[in-house]
Write a protein that holds these residues in place. Structure first.
Motif, PDB file in Angstrom:
ATOM      1  N   GLY A 189      34.727 -29.074  34.418  1.00 64.03           N
ATOM      2  CA  GLY A 189      35.311 -29.907  35.451  1.00 64.03           C
ATOM      3  C   GLY A 189      35.973 -29.114  36.556  1.00 64.03           C
ATOM      4  N   VAL A 190      36.518 -27.964  36.201  1.00 65.78           N
ATOM      5  CA  VAL A 190      37.079 -27.028  37.179  1.00 65.78           C
ATOM      6  C   VAL A 190      36.741 -25.625  36.699  1.00 65.78           C
ATOM      7  CG1 VAL A 190      38.991 -28.530  37.882  1.00 65.78           C
ATOM      8  CG2 VAL A 190      39.320 -26.909  36.002  1.00 65.78           C
ATOM      9  N   PRO A 191      36.723 -24.630  37.607  1.00 63.50           N
ATOM     10  CA  PRO A 191      36.512 -23.257  37.159  1.00 63.50           C
ATOM     11  C   PRO A 191      37.601 -22.834  36.178  1.00 63.50           C
ATOM     12  CG  PRO A 191      36.329 -23.427  39.551  1.00 63.50           C
ATOM     13  CD  PRO A 191      36.862 -24.739  39.071  1.00 63.50           C
ATOM     14  N   PRO A 238      25.490 -22.698  37.288  1.00 66.04           N
ATOM     15  CA  PRO A 238      26.313 -21.714  38.005  1.00 66.04           C
ATOM     16  C   PRO A 238      26.567 -22.171  39.453  1.00 66.04           C
ATOM     17  CG  PRO A 238      24.483 -20.640  36.867  1.00 66.04           C
ATOM     18  CD  PRO A 238      24.211 -22.110  36.823  1.00 66.04           C
ATOM     19  N   VAL A 239      27.810 -22.007  39.893  1.00 70.94           N
ATOM     20  CA  VAL A 239      28.197 -22.341  41.264  1.00 70.94           C
ATOM     21  C   VAL A 239      28.918 -21.136  41.863  1.00 70.94           C
ATOM     22  CG1 VAL A 239      29.502 -23.881  42.758  1.00 70.94           C
ATOM     23  CG2 VAL A 239      28.419 -24.788  40.695  1.00 70.94           C
ATOM     24  N   LEU A 240      28.252 -20.465  42.798  1.00 72.44           N
ATOM     25  CA  LEU A 240      28.818 -19.286  43.442  1.00 72.44           C
ATOM     26  C   LEU A 240      29.389 -18.355  42.364  1.00 72.44           C
ATOM     27  CD1 LEU A 240      30.515 -21.120  46.476  1.00 72.44           C
ATOM     28  CD2 LEU A 240      28.265 -20.034  46.375  1.00 72.44           C
ATOM     29  N   SER A 241      30.646 -17.944  42.516  1.00 70.43           N
ATOM     30  CA  SER A 241      31.264 -17.065  41.515  1.00 70.43           C
ATOM     31  C   SER A 241      32.208 -17.826  40.602  1.00 70.43           C
ATOM     32  CB  SER A 241      32.038 -15.943  42.222  1.00 70.43           C
ATOM     33  OG  SER A 241      33.079 -16.495  43.027  1.00 70.43           O
ATOM     34  N   LEU A 242      32.082 -19.147  40.569  1.00 74.30           N
ATOM     35  CA  LEU A 242      33.046 -19.997  39.870  1.00 74.30           C
ATOM     36  C   LEU A 242      32.671 -20.270  38.416  1.00 74.30           C
ATOM     37  CD1 LEU A 242      33.659 -22.599  42.730  1.00 74.30           C
ATOM     38  CD2 LEU A 242      34.990 -20.539  42.190  1.00 74.30           C
ATOM     39  N   GLY A 243      31.502 -19.815  37.996  1.00 76.58           N
ATOM     40  CA  GLY A 243      31.062 -20.081  36.635  1.00 76.58           C
ATOM     41  C   GLY A 243      30.181 -21.316  36.574  1.00 76.58           C
ATOM     42  N   THR A 278      39.205 -20.115  35.993  1.00 77.42           N
ATOM     43  CA  THR A 278      40.330 -19.465  36.671  1.00 77.42           C
ATOM     44  C   THR A 278      41.280 -20.499  37.252  1.00 77.42           C
ATOM     45  OG1 THR A 278      38.961 -19.300  38.665  1.00 77.42           O
ATOM     46  CG2 THR A 278      39.058 -17.362  37.219  1.00 77.42           C
ATOM     47  N   ALA A 279      40.741 -21.605  37.776  1.00 77.03           N
ATOM     48  CA  ALA A 279      41.593 -22.665  38.319  1.00 77.03           C
ATOM     49  C   ALA A 279      42.338 -23.379  37.198  1.00 77.03           C
ATOM     50  CB  ALA A 279      40.757 -23.654  39.122  1.00 77.03           C
ATOM     51  N   ARG A 280      41.663 -23.611  36.076  1.00 71.73           N
ATOM     52  CA  ARG A 280      42.317 -24.269  34.940  1.00 71.73           C
ATOM     53  C   ARG A 280      43.497 -23.426  34.452  1.00 71.73           C
ATOM     54  NH1 ARG A 280      40.423 -28.241  31.416  1.00 71.73           N
ATOM     55  NH2 ARG A 280      38.341 -28.093  32.350  1.00 71.73           N
ATOM     56  N   ASP A 281      43.314 -22.110  34.435  1.00 67.47           N
ATOM     57  CA  ASP A 281      44.385 -21.223  33.974  1.00 67.47           C
ATOM     58  C   ASP A 281      45.598 -21.283  34.899  1.00 67.47           C
ATOM     59  OD1 ASP A 281      42.759 -20.451  31.892  1.00 67.47           O
ATOM     60  OD2 ASP A 281      42.095 -18.598  32.855  1.00 67.47           O
ATOM     61  N   GLY A 282      45.360 -21.587  36.179  1.00 73.49           N
ATOM     62  CA  GLY A 282      46.458 -21.633  37.137  1.00 73.49           C
ATOM     63  C   GLY A 282      46.969 -23.026  37.422  1.00 73.49           C
ATOM     64  N   ALA A 283      46.540 -24.014  36.646  1.00 70.91           N
ATOM     65  CA  ALA A 283      46.949 -25.398  36.886  1.00 70.91           C
ATOM     66  C   ALA A 283      48.407 -25.607  36.488  1.00 70.91           C
ATOM     67  CB  ALA A 283      46.047 -26.346  36.110  1.00 70.91           C
ATOM     68  N   SER A 284      48.989 -26.673  37.039  1.00 74.54           N
ATOM     69  CA  SER A 284      50.387 -26.998  36.734  1.00 74.54           C
ATOM     70  C   SER A 284      50.536 -28.505  36.605  1.00 74.54           C
ATOM     71  CB  SER A 284      51.311 -26.476  37.835  1.00 74.54           C
ATOM     72  OG  SER A 284      50.980 -27.064  39.084  1.00 74.54           O
ATOM     73  N   VAL A 318      19.968 -26.141  52.103  1.00 77.38           N
ATOM     74  CA  VAL A 318      20.646 -26.441  50.846  1.00 77.38           C
ATOM     75  C   VAL A 318      21.486 -25.228  50.471  1.00 77.38           C
ATOM     76  CG1 VAL A 318      20.346 -27.161  48.468  1.00 77.38           C
ATOM     77  CG2 VAL A 318      18.679 -27.872  50.191  1.00 77.38           C
ATOM     78  N   THR A 319      22.799 -25.433  50.299  1.00 73.57           N
ATOM     79  CA  THR A 319      23.693 -24.295  50.131  1.00 73.57           C
ATOM     80  C   THR A 319      24.201 -24.087  48.716  1.00 73.57           C
ATOM     81  OG1 THR A 319      25.599 -25.657  50.772  1.00 73.57           O
ATOM     82  CG2 THR A 319      24.466 -24.423  52.525  1.00 73.57           C
ATOM     83  N   VAL A 320      24.579 -25.159  48.010  1.00 72.97           N
ATOM     84  CA  VAL A 320      25.252 -24.984  46.724  1.00 72.97           C
ATOM     85  C   VAL A 320      25.207 -26.298  45.951  1.00 72.97           C
ATOM     86  CG1 VAL A 320      27.539 -25.625  47.611  1.00 72.97           C
ATOM     87  CG2 VAL A 320      27.393 -24.045  45.691  1.00 72.97           C
ATOM     88  N   PRO A 321      25.145 -26.255  44.606  1.00 73.52           N
ATOM     89  CA  PRO A 321      25.277 -27.496  43.833  1.00 73.52           C
ATOM     90  C   PRO A 321      26.643 -28.126  44.077  1.00 73.52           C
ATOM     91  CG  PRO A 321      24.493 -25.690  42.451  1.00 73.52           C
ATOM     92  CD  PRO A 321      24.952 -25.072  43.740  1.00 73.52           C
ATOM     93  N   THR A 322      26.732 -29.438  43.876  1.00 76.01           N
ATOM     94  CA  THR A 322      27.985 -30.155  44.099  1.00 76.01           C
ATOM     95  C   THR A 322      28.758 -30.294  42.789  1.00 76.01           C
ATOM     96  OG1 THR A 322      26.913 -31.436  45.853  1.00 76.01           O
ATOM     97  CG2 THR A 322      29.031 -32.240  45.034  1.00 76.01           C
ATOM     98  N   PRO A 323      29.862 -29.554  42.633  1.00 75.69           N
ATOM     99  CA  PRO A 323      30.688 -29.729  41.431  1.00 75.69           C
ATOM    100  C   PRO A 323      31.321 -31.117  41.439  1.00 75.69           C
ATOM    101  CG  PRO A 323      31.190 -27.653  42.546  1.00 75.69           C
ATOM    102  CD  PRO A 323      30.362 -28.471  43.492  1.00 75.69           C
ATOM    103  N   ARG A 324      31.398 -31.738  40.274  1.00 71.20           N
ATOM    104  CA  ARG A 324      31.914 -33.098  40.183  1.00 71.20           C
ATOM    105  C   ARG A 324      33.322 -33.092  39.609  1.00 71.20           C
ATOM    106  NH1 ARG A 324      28.247 -35.231  43.478  1.00 71.20           N
ATOM    107  NH2 ARG A 324      30.118 -36.503  43.654  1.00 71.20           N
ATOM    108  N   CYS A 325      34.113 -34.041  40.079  1.00 72.11           N
ATOM    109  CA  CYS A 325      35.494 -34.209  39.636  1.00 72.11           C
ATOM    110  C   CYS A 325      35.593 -35.532  38.866  1.00 72.11           C
ATOM    111  CB  CYS A 325      36.419 -34.205  40.852  1.00 72.11           C
ATOM    112  SG  CYS A 325      35.976 -35.505  42.027  1.00 72.11           S
ATOM    113  N   VAL A 326      36.776 -36.091  38.816  1.00 68.60           N
ATOM    114  CA  VAL A 326      36.969 -37.335  38.079  1.00 68.60           C
ATOM    115  C   VAL A 326      36.542 -38.567  38.869  1.00 68.60           C
ATOM    116  CG1 VAL A 326      38.848 -36.366  36.728  1.00 68.60           C
ATOM    117  CG2 VAL A 326      39.365 -37.557  38.862  1.00 68.60           C
TER     118      VAL A 326
END
Length: 281
Positions: free
Chosen positions: A121-123, A247-252, A125-131, A213-221
């Motif tokens: 749902g999120v990279p 895979p999406v860019l360098s985000l996993g 690295t972003a999950r590790d930095g969530a608050s 076409v540039t990148v797949p679209t990551p989905r959220c809630v």
């Protein structure tokens, strides 16, 4: 290769939008798309990706009334012009805090996203930095694209083939494309599952316009939330997460559906236009 079966734009970010039969596409995307957003006094840009804070926006509808002007229909059926004090007051009541509708992206506006429970749902690295914020949700915080109200890509496309594959793996779910808020829905009858995966870097000629076409679209809630008559359904994104993490860019590897497009050549696009794929750039 395919045919455009639906065109949609969303004049106010995170509100329901309008169905079109034809639209002019500029270098910045569909004319009139995401030209307004709701902002709060803390500098946050209204996005239903943080549902506890902004979900009521999905119960509002926006449509263009002219160049740079729009109206908003509130859940009680009252419709008011964007940018008026009365609309701002009613939206503030709806959201429970002071907000305003703006057509000027803030220089340092924040974009908050709730961290979903499903994988991808999120990279990481972003999950590790969530608050945890004041709503009790675990969130990540970023920025909208510079000078715009877009999260990332300016044009979003999904295919009927991908939606059909998700219906097969989760038959109880209603995979109406409106859940995913695309600008373009392309019909690919009998196509492979998730055909967009093979398009990255390629060009698409759609009507008069040319896209890359540039990148797949990551989905959220957001696809899990109620949209118009479509009920809330947490299983929608769980199905995407099980079936399509790429895979999406360098985000996993993220849970994705659809692709983002850049505009290479502006032009008119209509429902019924053919979609032709070209060589990779």
């Amino acid at each position: 290769m395919g045919t455009v079966t639906a065109l949609r734009r969303y004049p106010v970010k995170s509100m329901l939008g309008e169905a079109l039969t034809t639209v002019w596409v500029t270098q910045e995307g569909l004319s009139g798309d995401r030209v307004f957003a709701v902002l709060d006094e803390a500098g946050a840009v209204g996005s239903a990706k943080h549902p506890r804070k902004w979900e009521p926006l999905l119960r509002c509808r926006s449509w263009l009334t002219g160049p740079g002007t729009a109206r908003v229909e509130l859940p009680d059926g009252i419709a008011l012009p964007a940018g008026t004090a009365e609309l701002d007051a009613r939206l503030s009541d709806l959201l429970g805090r002071q907000v305003s509708v703006s057509d000027s992206p803030p220089e340092h506006g924040t974009l908050e996203r709730a961290v979903p429970e499903y994988d991808g749902g999120v990279p990481d690295t972003a999950r590790d930095g969530a608050s945890v914020d004041e709503t009790g949700d675990t969130i990540t915080s970023g920025r909208v694209a510079s000078g715009t109200f877009f999260d990332y890509g300016t044009v979003h496309l999904v295919t009927t083939a991908s939606l059909q594959r998700l219906r097969q793996v989760y038959p109880a779910g209603d995979f109406d494309p409106r859940r995913f808020r695309p600008n373009l829905v392309v019909d690919l009858p009998g196509g492979p599952r998730f055909p967009e995966d093979s398009w990255l870097g390629s060009t698409l000629r759609i009507g008069e316009a040319l896209f890359q076409v540039t990148v797949p679209t990551p989905r959220c809630v957001v696809p899990t939330l109620s949209h118009d008559e479509l009920p809330a359904d947490p299983g929608i994104m769980r199905a995407v997460a099980r079936e399509h993490r790429v895979p999406v860019l360098s985000l996993g590897r993220l849970s994705c559906l659809g692709v983002y497009l850049d505009v290479l050549e502006p032009g008119a696009v209509q429902v019924g236009d053919a979609v032709t794929i070209g060589a990779s750039g």
